[in-house]
Design a protein around this motif. Structure first.
Motif, short mmCIF file in Angstrom:
data_model
loop_
_atom_site.label_atom_id
_atom_site.label_comp_id
_atom_site.label_asym_id
_atom_site.label_seq_id
_atom_site.Cartn_x
_atom_site.Cartn_y
_atom_site.Cartn_z
N GLY A 75 0.80 -1.21 0.00
CA GLY A 75 0.00 0.00 0.00
C GLY A 75 0.84 1.26 0.00
O GLY A 75 1.87 1.33 0.65
N VAL A 76 0.37 2.27 -0.74
CA VAL A 76 1.10 3.54 -0.76
C VAL A 76 1.14 4.16 0.62
O VAL A 76 2.04 4.92 0.95
CB VAL A 76 0.48 4.55 -1.76
CG1 VAL A 76 0.77 4.14 -3.18
CG2 VAL A 76 -1.01 4.72 -1.53
N GLU A 77 0.16 3.83 1.47
CA GLU A 77 0.13 4.39 2.81
C GLU A 77 1.36 4.00 3.62
O GLU A 77 1.70 4.65 4.59
CB GLU A 77 -1.12 3.92 3.57
CG GLU A 77 -2.44 4.35 2.96
CD GLU A 77 -2.96 3.34 1.94
OE1 GLU A 77 -2.16 2.52 1.43
OE2 GLU A 77 -4.16 3.39 1.64
N VAL A 78 2.02 2.91 3.26
CA VAL A 78 3.21 2.50 3.99
C VAL A 78 4.47 2.66 3.15
O VAL A 78 5.51 2.09 3.45
CB VAL A 78 3.11 1.04 4.52
CG1 VAL A 78 2.08 1.00 5.63
CG2 VAL A 78 2.75 0.06 3.43
N GLY A 79 4.34 3.45 2.08
CA GLY A 79 5.53 3.83 1.36
C GLY A 79 5.88 2.96 0.17
O GLY A 79 6.99 3.02 -0.34
N VAL A 80 4.93 2.15 -0.29
CA VAL A 80 5.23 1.29 -1.44
C VAL A 80 5.45 2.16 -2.67
O VAL A 80 4.69 3.09 -2.92
CB VAL A 80 4.07 0.30 -1.67
CG1 VAL A 80 4.18 -0.37 -3.04
CG2 VAL A 80 4.08 -0.74 -0.58
N THR A 81 6.51 1.86 -3.40
CA THR A 81 6.86 2.69 -4.56
C THR A 81 6.60 1.96 -5.87
O THR A 81 6.73 2.54 -6.93
CB THR A 81 8.33 3.12 -4.49
OG1 THR A 81 9.14 1.96 -4.33
CG2 THR A 81 8.57 4.06 -3.32
#
Lengths: 369, 369
Positions: B173-179
């Motif tokens: 998830g982008v919420e945890v910094g996935v790029t």
């Protein structure tokens, strides 16, 4: 420092602090007259060796209220009470309405092994009556007052006989979960020494035993000698990006003379500590030209059972932007292994922070070597 | 499990894994032919007693690339090479192009006390050729393959003679910094035992010494007896919200028979482990009807210097939503004190997770008592 202790209609404690004598010009309000029904519980994490706090009543807490309802503003309309009265005061501290820990936590129902009452205390610290200000906007005198307030809360909490460690902190920015924009912080007071403070005490004691000097004295000496990581040196206090920074632009404020508690500082040391704090906060906001989301934590020695002069009093700021628009996340290695990966060397971070213009005409500090 | 080891044009290692024999039908690509110039450094945090990793070259890493450039998709146009070739394979593991640690890290320039080379290894694990899938979409066979791949990487890394601890994880998830959205995870291999694994080993060894039984055996027995926190029990493996969960809806997958490494599991145990993992992931996505952002970490015993049978092999998932639209943040107490505040009791979380429908017609597990 002037202060006045009052009780809220729901039984919670409120202390108003002022640089000048405190005057209250309205009733003492509370958003609700119902007593706080908190039954916080702690459970022991047997593999990590740490307590976990449970407070089911916290799910209903205030979340980004509309501007017309700001619980940290003075009550204007008694029909819509906030947390604070009108009057002359600078800083206010009151019992959190949604506490994770309370001094009167009842014994919980029987639960899994390692379950006990969540004994401790959670307080809210309102930094300024200016709802739209920043901690960095406080004057030198107001920041010194805040440091004195944190010291006073620590002394009072130690005086309950139930508290062993006090952590004051500020979460700043919606990116780190702030639910109220009015500038404020929190205090968590524990009936035990939590892992981070326990570890710091152990390592600092080991340093003292090995070298015969406080860790903080050697740290300050090494940083002043190297100069490359110093952001500002005010003589009695300085700010640095520590050589082991875990966050890009992580900033520590340390007193030049080793101390264990904020109450150990002289008035002059407190003012210098406030100046480097103000300077550091302004540089972080200036770094990318946007308000820097951050976590600020005040690290003090354990209290209530002997003194711990080896503990290094200091303030840590963890900025959450690693580049414009790019948040630093705590992910696999940070949370799964307990080790941080940092894209920015402390020396480079300090150089960038020193180059930030903090105020018109103000001289920026040059590297020490 | 089938596999094929190849070398990328820039010198990095790539292993393709398949349920069936691996076939490669194009050149082995790399986004760049320039050798990775990583000079990772570690420094010792003297107060927290942990290493910090510095990797300045990581700031330029890939950040949410447009869909037309997915470095984890097979290369379609040789003029625009990705990380992976076309072919028949299910999972791919390759050296991270932006590593925080490398086995060949050079000695750094002289720095502050506690500076040394960042020795270790960082790998990327592509979970599936389906760029839009989820880990939860993998079949039971594919999930068992992934567990076998993690086991194989651990064995290989231990075999280098330079590695003491291996952490496999997925940030989702982008919420945890996935790029990168293509389903993938990472592996961090350390040349020392990091704080979390060191603590788990110490506490589990103390339990074994005190009770004469593995901690994991007593944990499984207690959770099966209580039943209230079990999400799914597949006999050879089960998922639970641990009684000391630090995150709302935190979920652990544990083998019923104590093990220290994934490679200790039998083929049947591995398949059961994969089934409870798949079930847990699907329940978390179903909980609020949105893809749950989470961190998944695989906890295995230290490697490379004796065996540690007391270590409890398990997988932890930290979901980041505490309610619909509300992220759980790690703030003052979590980061400043090392103690978590959780709004949700584990028993309530487990009840909600059990009530999630994971697939049409699939039976949900009822509480054990």
């Amino acid at each position: 420092m002037h202060h006045r202790d009052v009780l809220k209609p729901d039984g919670r404690a409120l202390t108003l602090y002022g640089v000048r004598p405190v005057q209250v010009t309205s009733e003492i309000p509370s958003p609700s007259v119902d007593p706080v029904d908190a039954r916080p519980v702690m459970r022991w994490h047997p593999l990590r060796g740490e307590w976990v706090m449970y407070a089911a009543h916290r799910l209903g807490r205030t979340f980004l209220p509309p501007p017309e309802y700001n619980p940290l503003a003075p009550t204007r309309d008694p029909a819509h009470p906030t947390e604070l009265p009108r009057g002359e005061y600078d800083i206010a501290v009151f019992d959190n309405r949604f506490p994770s820990l309370t001094l009167t936590a009842p014994d919980p129902e029987p639960g899994p092994a390692g379950t006990r009452a969540g004994v401790g205390k959670c307080e809210v610290v309102m930094f300024s009556q200016d709802a739209h200000g920043r901690l960095a906007d406080l004057s030198e005198t107001q920041l010194a007052l805040l440091l004195d307030v944190w010291a006073d809360r620590t002394t009072r909490l130690a005086g309950t006989g139930q508290i062993r460690s006090v952590l004051a902190f500020e979460n700043r920015g919606v990116e780190v979960g702030v639910t109220l924009h009015h500038p404020h912080g929190q205090i968590y007071a524990f009936d035990h020494v939590p892992p981070v403070q326990a570890r710091m005490l152990t390592t600092a004691q080991a340093h003292h035993a090995a070298h015969g000097r406080p860790w903080l004295a050697d740290f300050v000496q090494a940083e002043q000698a190297a100069g490359t990581r110093v952001i500002r040196d005010e003589g009695l206090a300085l700010s640095v990006v520590p050589p082991f920074a875990r966050f890009p632009y992580e900033t520590w404020m340390v007193p030049a003379r080793p101390a264990a508690l904020l109450s150990d500082l002289s008035a002059e040391e407190t003012r210098a500590f406030g100046r480097v704090l103000q300077d550091a906060l302004r540089r972080l906001d200036g770094l990318f030209g946007v308000p820097m989301p951050y976590l600020l934590t005040v690290h003090q020695a354990p209290v209530g059972a002997g003194s711990h002069p080896e503990f290094p009093l200091h303030i840590e700021i963890y900025p959450y932007l690693r580049a414009p628009g790019r948040l630093k996340f705590l992910a696999g290695t940070e949370q799964g292994a307990g080790e941080f990966a940092n894209d920015k060397f402390p020396e480079a971070a300090a150089q960038e922070l020193r180059a930030v213009s903090v105020a018109p005409g103000e001289r920026n500090i040059e590297p020490g070597n």
